[in-house]
Design a protein around this motif. Structure first.
Motif, PDB file in Angstrom:
ATOM      1  N   VAL A  59       9.093   3.082  -6.986  1.00  0.00           N
ATOM      2  CA  VAL A  59       8.394   4.370  -7.050  1.00  0.00           C
ATOM      3  C   VAL A  59       6.928   4.065  -7.357  1.00  0.00           C
ATOM      4  O   VAL A  59       6.644   3.281  -8.262  1.00  0.00           O
ATOM      5  N   CYS A  60       5.999   4.670  -6.578  1.00  0.00           N
ATOM      6  CA  CYS A  60       4.571   4.418  -6.778  1.00  0.00           C
ATOM      7  C   CYS A  60       4.187   4.783  -8.213  1.00  0.00           C
ATOM      8  O   CYS A  60       4.514   5.869  -8.695  1.00  0.00           O
ATOM      9  N   THR A  61       3.482   3.870  -8.865  1.00  0.00           N
ATOM     10  CA  THR A  61       3.137   4.079 -10.271  1.00  0.00           C
ATOM     11  C   THR A  61       2.065   5.162 -10.428  1.00  0.00           C
ATOM     12  O   THR A  61       1.893   5.714 -11.497  1.00  0.00           O
ATOM     13  N   ARG A  62       1.346   5.449  -9.325  1.00  0.00           N
ATOM     14  CA  ARG A  62       0.263   6.431  -9.436  1.00  0.00           C
ATOM     15  C   ARG A  62       0.704   7.840  -9.021  1.00  0.00           C
ATOM     16  O   ARG A  62       0.482   8.801  -9.747  1.00  0.00           O
ATOM     17  N   CYS A  63       1.339   7.944  -7.818  1.00  0.00           N
ATOM     18  CA  CYS A  63       1.623   9.295  -7.298  1.00  0.00           C
ATOM     19  C   CYS A  63       3.120   9.624  -7.268  1.00  0.00           C
ATOM     20  O   CYS A  63       3.509  10.690  -6.802  1.00  0.00           O
ATOM     21  N   GLN A  64       3.944   8.688  -7.729  1.00  0.00           N
ATOM     22  CA  GLN A  64       5.407   8.892  -7.769  1.00  0.00           C
ATOM     23  C   GLN A  64       6.056   8.973  -6.387  1.00  0.00           C
ATOM     24  O   GLN A  64       7.176   9.484  -6.257  1.00  0.00           O
ATOM     25  N   TYR A  65       5.367   8.463  -5.348  1.00  0.00           N
ATOM     26  CA  TYR A  65       6.003   8.410  -4.025  1.00  0.00           C
ATOM     27  C   TYR A  65       7.221   7.481  -4.109  1.00  0.00           C
ATOM     28  O   TYR A  65       7.149   6.404  -4.686  1.00  0.00           O
ATOM     29  N   HIS A  66       8.333   7.936  -3.524  1.00  0.00           N
ATOM     30  CA  HIS A  66       9.557   7.136  -3.540  1.00  0.00           C
ATOM     31  C   HIS A  66       9.649   6.290  -2.274  1.00  0.00           C
ATOM     32  O   HIS A  66       9.893   6.818  -1.196  1.00  0.00           O
TER      33      HIS A  66
ATOM     34  N   LYS B 228       0.849  -1.189   0.000  1.00  0.00           N
ATOM     35  CA  LYS B 228       0.000   0.000   0.000  1.00  0.00           C
ATOM     36  C   LYS B 228       0.885   1.239   0.000  1.00  0.00           C
ATOM     37  O   LYS B 228       1.784   1.364   0.837  1.00  0.00           O
ATOM     38  N   CYS B 229       0.634   2.143  -0.927  1.00  0.00           N
ATOM     39  CA  CYS B 229       1.411   3.383  -0.979  1.00  0.00           C
ATOM     40  C   CYS B 229       1.001   4.273   0.195  1.00  0.00           C
ATOM     41  O   CYS B 229      -0.180   4.576   0.355  1.00  0.00           O
ATOM     42  N   PRO B 230       1.950   4.696   1.025  1.00  0.00           N
ATOM     43  CA  PRO B 230       1.591   5.520   2.183  1.00  0.00           C
ATOM     44  C   PRO B 230       1.097   6.914   1.821  1.00  0.00           C
ATOM     45  O   PRO B 230       0.480   7.596   2.620  1.00  0.00           O
ATOM     46  N   LYS B 231       1.360   7.356   0.580  1.00  0.00           N
ATOM     47  CA  LYS B 231       0.948   8.702   0.173  1.00  0.00           C
ATOM     48  C   LYS B 231      -0.444   8.716  -0.454  1.00  0.00           C
ATOM     49  O   LYS B 231      -1.285   9.518  -0.075  1.00  0.00           O
ATOM     50  N   CYS B 232      -0.691   7.811  -1.418  1.00  0.00           N
ATOM     51  CA  CYS B 232      -1.977   7.852  -2.133  1.00  0.00           C
ATOM     52  C   CYS B 232      -2.875   6.655  -1.812  1.00  0.00           C
ATOM     53  O   CYS B 232      -3.965   6.550  -2.349  1.00  0.00           O
ATOM     54  N   SER B 233      -2.389   5.743  -0.946  1.00  0.00           N
ATOM     55  CA  SER B 233      -3.145   4.563  -0.507  1.00  0.00           C
ATOM     56  C   SER B 233      -3.458   3.562  -1.614  1.00  0.00           C
ATOM     57  O   SER B 233      -4.263   2.659  -1.413  1.00  0.00           O
TER      58      SER B 233
HETATM   59 ZN   LIG Z   1       1.197   6.466  -4.398  1.00  0.00          ZN
END
Ligand SMILES: [Zn+2]
Length: 315
Positions: A73-80, A54-59
């Motif tokens: 790197v998150c494919t949706r929000c680019q969280y590293h 689970k991405c901690p930024k965009c869930s």
């Molecule tokens: Zn994300």
């Protein structure tokens, strides 16, 4: 179909709430459903473990394989996401060109530190869980056409804290790069000095910077890469004396934590305080580079900073 679902419901009523909720028994089939649904949900949660993160930024739930292919790197929000030293070296260095230095160097409990757990037992635990000896991996490798000295920190080993081993490995790497006239790239992620080593850890700040001064005197370039988070003793020493200082997007970068600063100054902190973006706006860092573009940009910088080495490599 209807009959099977009905029998399931009645089973759930019998097994889950025999005597706990006696009054609302009249026609409340939906109530009876609830505990059963909760049970099936927890089963579902067990299955994808280790496959999705689970991405901690965009869930967003990101497929692990996809995340690995995208350099974490998150494919949706680019969280590293945090990345290990090994993965980072793999993402930057040309295949089979990395020669690790001082791979067996490990810390000693010089102060006989005892807290909730002894320093020795803490070190053993981290060595077992991470497969690392300490929080930095150093060596000589090729990035593009450039032979460089590369040091990469790993936050998973005691929060990437800088003790005597981290300082010594960096210093030896810098010394080697100076002797062989190689550019340096140091990639930081750290909570700061390692408190279990007291003054010995603080001395590493001066030691690494001293070695870097000789490297600079030899007119060799040093690029410092700051990743999430780079704080305290590391930020107050070698990480901020690069000829170029770059950072990954969204990285938390600073000396003391925001809560300490807020309490000390008794002032509201500006939005985005201590992020890479904030520090770029205020002139502390030179560029923000996403992980996927990092290798290409580092090669561009090295081409620019070491034209002689590049032409020698081509010839
Ligand atoms: Zn994300």
């Amino acid at each position: 179909m209807a009959t099977t679902s009905f029998t399931k419901k009645s089973l759930a009523v019998e097994t889950v709430e025999p005597a706990v909720t006696p009054p609302p028994a009249t026609g409340n089939a939906t109530f009876a459903k609830k505990p059963k649904l909760a049970g099936s949900k927890s089963k579902k949660r067990e299955i994808p473990e280790g496959l999705w993160t689970k991405c901690p930024k965009c869930s967003t739930m990101v497929f692990d394989k996809e995340l690995d292919e995208n350099l974490k790197v998150c494919t949706r929000c680019q969280y590293h996401f945090p990345i290990s030293a090994r993965e980072r070296i793999h993402s930057l260095v040309e295949t089979c060109t990395f020669e690790e230095m001082d791979s067996t160097m490990a810390s000693v409990d010089v102060l006989n530190f005892t807290g909730a757990a002894s320093y020795t037992s803490k070190l053993e635990k981290y060595q077992q869980t991470t497969g690392l000896k300490d929080a930095v991996t150093t060596g000589i490798g090729k990035v593009g056409e450039h032979r460089i000295g590369l040091g990469v920190m790993d936050f998973s080993f005691v929060g990437g804290s800088m003790g005597s081993v981290v300082g010594e490995k960096f210093t030896r790497l810098i010394g080697q790069a100076t002797a062989w006239a190689l550019p340096l790239i140091l990639i930081s992620t750290s909570g700061g000095a390692r408190m279990y080593e007291g003054m010995f850890s603080l001395m590493q700040m001066a030691k690494t910077c001293g070695a870097l001064a000789y490297h600079a005197k030899a007119r060799l370039p040093y690029i410092s890469v700051l990743t999430d988070p780079t704080m305290a003793g590391v930020m107050a020493s070698f990480a901020t004396v690069g000829d170029l200082i770059v950072a990954e997007p969204g990285a938390m970068i600073g000396f003391a934590g925001p809560r300490v600063i807020k309490d000390t100054t008794q002032a509201e902190l500006p939005p985005g305080f201590q992020t890479a973006e904030f520090l770029l706006d205020h002139g502390l860092i030179d560029a923000i580079i996403s992980r996927k573009e990092m290798k290409g940009r580092l090669i561009d910088y090295l081409n620019y900073l070491t034209p002689a080495q590049k032409s020698a490599a081509v010839a």
